[in-house]
Design an enzyme around this catalytic site. Structure first.
Site, PDB file in Angstrom:
ATOM      1  CB  SER A  85      40.401  46.875  42.387  1.00  0.00           C
ATOM      2  OG  SER A  85      41.516  46.320  41.784  1.00  0.00           O
ATOM      3  CE  LYS A  88      43.644  45.071  43.882  1.00  0.00           C
ATOM      4  NZ  LYS A  88      43.731  45.545  42.536  1.00  0.00           N
ATOM      5  CE1 TYR A 209      44.641  41.388  43.512  1.00  0.00           C
ATOM      6  CE2 TYR A 209      45.096  40.190  41.483  1.00  0.00           C
ATOM      7  CZ  TYR A 209      44.768  41.363  42.131  1.00  0.00           C
ATOM      8  OH  TYR A 209      44.556  42.513  41.408  1.00  0.00           O
ATOM      9  CE1 TYR A 261      42.587  50.420  40.821  1.00  0.00           C
ATOM     10  CE2 TYR A 261      41.104  51.518  39.312  1.00  0.00           C
ATOM     11  CZ  TYR A 261      41.441  50.423  40.067  1.00  0.00           C
ATOM     12  OH  TYR A 261      40.618  49.338  40.061  1.00  0.00           O
ATOM     13  CB  VAL A 279      38.924  46.721  35.952  1.00  0.00           C
ATOM     14  CG1 VAL A 279      40.129  47.604  36.192  1.00  0.00           C
ATOM     15  CG2 VAL A 279      39.207  45.281  36.367  1.00  0.00           C
TER      16      VAL A 279
HETATM   17  N1  GLU Z   1      41.654  41.494  38.870  1.00  0.00           N
HETATM   18  C1  GLU Z   1      42.083  42.747  38.332  1.00  0.00           C
HETATM   19  C2  GLU Z   1      43.558  42.704  38.061  1.00  0.00           C
HETATM   20  O1  GLU Z   1      44.267  42.089  38.814  1.00  0.00           O
HETATM   21  C3  GLU Z   1      41.752  43.830  39.297  1.00  0.00           C
HETATM   22  C4  GLU Z   1      42.069  45.180  38.770  1.00  0.00           C
HETATM   23  C5  GLU Z   1      41.173  46.278  39.259  1.00  0.00           C
HETATM   24  O2  GLU Z   1      39.970  46.118  39.464  1.00  0.00           O
HETATM   25  O3  GLU Z   1      41.719  47.376  39.437  1.00  0.00           O
HETATM   26  O4  GLU Z   1      44.036  43.271  37.123  1.00  0.00           O
END
Ligand code: GLU
Length: 339
Positions: A85, A88, A209, A261, A279
């Site tokens: 993430s 992002k 994604y 988050y 994550v």
């Molecule tokens: N590829 C992970 C998912 O889609 C990313 C989640 C993350 O790093 O928060 O669940």
């Protein structure tokens, strides 16, 4: 611009100890942080994406890059892991550049969700809460994807290579693992298709994604990427312009309020820096117009954030007065005294 690299690697503990007293204060500080937190074994490696289970829970690296191109690093700062993430923040910048603020705002909000990264809830007007959670990033992927999936992924990798200042690649095993098990993300995507937030080509959007999340980076890369944001979009090590500076404030603002988050409020209160976690165990933070910080440690807390990552950033922010509203934060002249 010349980058000054002062490495203190866990592979060669003697290097860490040699000339300790003559190390720049910032390097000493990082080495102390590393020593202080390396014995903390709380948290657990992510396992809901099977391939992520293979991460070594003991790995721990910290890197810090100033906007004049100095690089400081300790521990496992060269160990590769998937960006997850943390990507992002960067694809949000890409979307703003590619389709403009209006189209991005029509598809994605900028409100903290107060929910987990993989929450399936949308806002009352059926948009994802923000681009830093899965739903928002999937909507971003839909906006930036190209006619062919390969072209979209290539464009993303090229941008990230500029931000890191070196060649990068996707981890095929993690990509396959995410693609096979990512049904929750599929559900989120179909919900957004239902509300007209993303177009019909759901598989293509998810491929974009999942590929973004599977980019291999190391801690030093993330610190350079963070410093690129701190440096108004120009990579301070290569001096290469990467992101359009007019959108940096948008990206940093959303990172500040939504980057961790459902820990985002606590983070803004205690650390006070725009940041993004993933994550895979990576976490980066931006000290605007001063430096980028990155930590890699794959043991995560219950909210999916790197435990040691949070500890290191909190310590750095406290001890160096980096919180955005800290009265001791007097800008780059302060950091200059630490080099
Ligand atoms: N590829 C992970 C998912 O889609 C990313 C989640 C993350 O790093 O928060 O669940």
């Amino acid at each position: 611009m010349d980058a000054q690299v002062i490495r203190s690697s866990s592979e060669s503990p003697s290097a860490r100890n040699t000339g300790y007293a003559t190390q720049p204060p910032l390097q000493r500080f990082l080495a102390n942080c590393y020593e202080e937190f390396k014995s903390d074994n709380s948290g657990a490696v992510a396992d809901y994406i099977p391939e992520l289970r293979r991460a070594n829970p003991a790995h721990f690296g910290v890197a810090l890059v100033t906007i004049d191109g100095h690089i400081y690093e300790v521990g496992d700062s060269a160990v590769p892991f998937t960006i997850q993430s943390v990507s992002k923040a960067f694809v949000f910048a890409l979307a703003l550049e590619m389709v403009g603020e209006e189209r991005v705002a029509a598809a994605i909000g900028v409100e903290p969700s107060g929910e987990a990264f993989n929450s399936i809830r949308l806002t009352n007007d059926n948009r994802p809460f923000n681009p830093m959670v899965n739903a928002g990033a999937i909507a971003v992927a839909s906006l930036i994807k190209k006619d062919s999936a390969a072209a979209g992924v290539r464009m993303f990798i090229e941008k990230m290579q500029l931000a890191a200042g070196r060649k990068l690649r996707i981890d095929g095993a993690v990509l396959a693992s995410e693609t096979t098990t990512g049904n929750r993300n599929r559900a989120i995507a179909y919900l957004m298709l239902n509300f007209g937030i993303i177009d019909n080509d759901v598989n293509h959007t998810l491929q974009q994604y999942f590929s973004q999340c599977s980019l291999l980076v190391n801690c030093r890369d993330l610190a350079i990427m963070a410093a690129t944001l701190a440096n108004m979009g120009t990579n301070p090590v290569t001096a290469e312009p990467v992101f359009d500076f007019q959108y940096i404030k948008d990206v940093l603002a959303v990172m500040f309020t939504c980057g961790l988050y459902d820990h985002a409020g606590e983070w803004a209160y205690r650390v006070g820096l725009p940041a993004k976690s993933g994550v895979g165990g990576g976490l980066l933070a931006v000290v605007n117009r001063q430096l980028g910080i990155a930590v890699y440690s794959p043991r995560l807390d219950a909210k999916g954030n790197s435990v040691r990552g949070i500890m290191v950033c909190r310590e750095l922010a406290d001890r160096l007065g980096l919180h955005a509203f800290e009265f001791t934060n007097v800008g780059s002249s302060f950091m200059q005294s630490m080099l």
